[in-house]
Write a protein that holds these residues in place. Structure first.
Motif, mmCIF file in Angstrom:
data_model
loop_
_atom_site.group_PDB
_atom_site.id
_atom_site.type_symbol
_atom_site.label_atom_id
_atom_site.label_comp_id
_atom_site.label_asym_id
_atom_site.label_seq_id
_atom_site.Cartn_x
_atom_site.Cartn_y
_atom_site.Cartn_z
ATOM 1 N N ASP A 192 -1.966 -10.250 2.959
ATOM 2 C CA ASP A 192 -1.002 -11.057 2.218
ATOM 3 C C ASP A 192 -0.305 -10.224 1.145
ATOM 4 O OD1 ASP A 192 0.419 -13.244 1.135
ATOM 5 O OD2 ASP A 192 -1.201 -13.663 -0.274
ATOM 6 N N GLN A 193 -1.081 -9.458 0.401
ATOM 7 C CA GLN A 193 -0.499 -8.618 -0.653
ATOM 8 C C GLN A 193 0.541 -7.653 -0.079
ATOM 9 O OE1 GLN A 193 -3.905 -6.730 -2.380
ATOM 10 N NE2 GLN A 193 -4.646 -8.590 -3.354
ATOM 11 N N MET A 194 0.187 -7.008 1.028
ATOM 12 C CA MET A 194 1.109 -6.042 1.628
ATOM 13 C C MET A 194 2.339 -6.737 2.202
ATOM 14 S SD MET A 194 0.127 -3.082 0.948
ATOM 15 C CE MET A 194 1.437 -2.313 1.899
ATOM 16 N N SER A 195 2.167 -7.911 2.789
ATOM 17 C CA SER A 195 3.309 -8.659 3.329
ATOM 18 C C SER A 195 4.299 -8.993 2.224
ATOM 19 C CB SER A 195 2.818 -9.948 4.009
ATOM 20 O OG SER A 195 1.972 -9.663 5.099
ATOM 21 N N GLN A 196 3.784 -9.504 1.112
ATOM 22 C CA GLN A 196 4.656 -9.873 0.001
ATOM 23 C C GLN A 196 5.293 -8.635 -0.636
ATOM 24 O OE1 GLN A 196 3.713 -13.103 -2.618
ATOM 25 N NE2 GLN A 196 1.782 -13.498 -1.562
ATOM 26 N N LEU A 197 4.502 -7.579 -0.756
ATOM 27 C CA LEU A 197 5.027 -6.349 -1.343
ATOM 28 C C LEU A 197 6.175 -5.785 -0.515
ATOM 29 C CD1 LEU A 197 4.927 -3.879 -3.233
ATOM 30 C CD2 LEU A 197 3.061 -2.985 -1.847
ATOM 31 N N LEU A 198 5.998 -5.732 0.795
ATOM 32 C CA LEU A 198 7.031 -5.165 1.660
ATOM 33 C C LEU A 198 8.266 -6.041 1.717
ATOM 34 C CD1 LEU A 198 4.830 -3.736 4.561
ATOM 35 C CD2 LEU A 198 5.878 -2.513 2.660
ATOM 36 N N LEU A 199 8.077 -7.351 1.699
ATOM 37 C CA LEU A 199 9.235 -8.243 1.651
ATOM 38 C C LEU A 199 10.037 -8.009 0.373
ATOM 39 C CD1 LEU A 199 7.724 -11.604 3.005
ATOM 40 C CD2 LEU A 199 9.431 -10.158 4.136
ATOM 41 N N GLN A 200 9.311 -7.874 -0.739
ATOM 42 C CA GLN A 200 9.981 -7.618 -2.014
ATOM 43 C C GLN A 200 10.736 -6.299 -1.984
ATOM 44 O OE1 GLN A 200 7.822 -6.213 -5.595
ATOM 45 N NE2 GLN A 200 8.395 -8.174 -6.514
ATOM 46 N N ALA A 231 3.822 2.702 8.125
ATOM 47 C CA ALA A 231 5.099 3.412 8.232
ATOM 48 C C ALA A 231 6.177 2.716 7.408
ATOM 49 C CB ALA A 231 5.526 3.498 9.695
ATOM 50 N N LEU A 232 6.168 1.381 7.422
ATOM 51 C CA LEU A 232 7.160 0.634 6.646
ATOM 52 C C LEU A 232 6.927 0.809 5.151
ATOM 53 C CD1 LEU A 232 9.594 -1.256 6.763
ATOM 54 C CD2 LEU A 232 8.003 -3.199 6.846
ATOM 55 N N TYR A 233 5.669 0.814 4.741
ATOM 56 C CA TYR A 233 5.329 1.044 3.329
ATOM 57 C C TYR A 233 5.862 2.398 2.876
ATOM 58 C CZ TYR A 233 2.420 1.893 -0.832
ATOM 59 O OH TYR A 233 1.979 2.181 -2.095
ATOM 60 N N SER A 234 5.632 3.425 3.680
ATOM 61 C CA SER A 234 6.105 4.771 3.341
ATOM 62 C C SER A 234 7.618 4.800 3.228
ATOM 63 C CB SER A 234 5.623 5.769 4.396
ATOM 64 O OG SER A 234 6.099 7.059 4.114
ATOM 65 N N GLN A 235 8.274 4.131 4.159
ATOM 66 C CA GLN A 235 9.746 4.107 4.175
ATOM 67 C C GLN A 235 10.324 3.402 2.958
ATOM 68 O OE1 GLN A 235 11.341 2.287 7.752
ATOM 69 N NE2 GLN A 235 13.259 1.751 6.720
ATOM 70 N N LEU A 236 9.720 2.276 2.584
ATOM 71 C CA LEU A 236 10.264 1.468 1.496
ATOM 72 C C LEU A 236 9.841 1.940 0.110
ATOM 73 C CD1 LEU A 236 9.842 -2.130 2.996
ATOM 74 C CD2 LEU A 236 11.953 -0.815 2.813
#
Length: 324
Positions: free
Chosen positions: A144-152, A211-216
């Motif tokens: 959940d934390q990662m989902s919200q973080l990446l959306l933000q 990969a998305l975390y690294s990109q964003l």
């Protein structure tokens, strides 16, 4: 005078004999019994070699490993001094520190292992998630934390651009629903990602969260799990601390090199069934990075979490005093 000297010598010899006998009868120092707490699931995978050989990692060091079903039980035992070491989700370590529990972050032992899965392959990219409902196992959980973080980070709004559904809290149950095609999209950790992809010919990985975390974020990876040690143990047993850290690093290497044997050991330790653990190990991102080397990635992760949910790390970003 001669008689006095003779008596003195007799007393001296007798005293020496008694002292020597006492020393000879004193038992050798017993092995230091190190209390080690791990959670059931991937967070505990990399520690499993410490449970082999009845936990003896040296002639005078023994590890007693206890497996707990949730972080809350580990937290309670760390707080009251029952545990010397524990493997935990990274944000839990921050919460402990901010609550005043005297722990040190010793090493990062697991990087990210999350994916967004589609049960039917109809979603092929991040853009296809717009307007869709994504199931997340548990509000406040790492997924959940990662989902919200990446959306933000992507400039999207949870609940508007993407709907997060928390109705199924257990990852195992959610994985079964994805396999059955009853849930279209879900964020899941290993080993459930491997389980879904292995059992459903239609399931696809839509997003590699790492990969998305690294990109964003511009940060190479995020630390999903860490090894913590009680401050008192680190202070009072520096040689034992070094031995445990060395043994843990070797354990990580062994688990990564031999997933089949590691899976059997993981099952024997009560951490997870080998049938689930073995195929997932290569995708679990198990590592051993000493805290001083991992500090930048950990602090970045804490900063990102604090940016949208201060409570997720206990209110404030931990200072450098957290790191061993």
């Amino acid at each position: 005078m001669k008689r006095f000297v003779s008596i003195f010598c007799i007393v001296l010899i007798a005293s020496f004999s008694l002292t020597a006998q006492a020393v000879a009868e004193t038992p050798a120092a017993s092995a230091l019994d190190i209390q080690f707490g791990v959670m059931a699931g991937p967070t505990g995978f990399s520690s499993v070699a410490l449970s082999l050989n009845e936990g003896r990692i040296a002639d005078n060091l023994k590890v007693t490993m206890s497996v707990f079903p949730s972080p809350n039980e580990v937290i309670a035992r760390l707080a009251n001094g029952e545990l010397d070491f524990a493997s935990l989700p990274t944000n839990v370590a921050a919460n402990l520190y901010n609550k005043g529990v005297k722990v040190k972050l010793a090493a990062v032992i697991g990087n990210g292992m999350l994916s967004v899965l589609s049960s039917d392959g109809s979603v092929a990219s991040v853009q296809d998630l717009l307007g869709r409902t994504v199931h997340v196992p548990g509000a406040g959980s790492t997924p959940d934390q990662m989902s919200q973080l990446l959306l933000q980070k992507a400039g999207l709004v949870a609940g508007k651009d993407v709907i997060l559904d928390y109705s199924v809290a257990a990852p195992a149950q959610l994985a079964q629903l994805v396999i059955a095609g009853k849930v279209s999209l879900a964020v899941l950790p290993q080993p459930f990602v491997s389980m879904v992809l292995g059992r459903s010919p239609n399931a696809r990985e839509v997003v590699d969260v790492q990969a998305l975390y690294s990109q964003l974020s511009g940060v190479p990876t995020y630390p999903m799990s860490v090894l913590v040690v009680s401050e008192s143990f680190a202070k009072n047993h520096p040689l034992a601390l070094a031995a445990v850290l060395k043994a843990y690093e070797e354990s990580v290497a062994w688990v990564n090199a031999d997933p089949k044997a590691a899976g059997l050991a993981i099952e024997a330790a009560g951490i997870m069934a080998s049938a689930m653990a073995t195929p997932a190990i290569p995708s679990c991102n198990l590592v051993f990075v000493p805290s001083q080397e991992a500090k930048n990635e950990v602090q970045a992760y804490f900063t990102f979490l604090h940016g949208f949910s201060p409570a997720s790390i206990g209110g404030t970003i931990p200072s450098e005093d957290l790191y061993l």
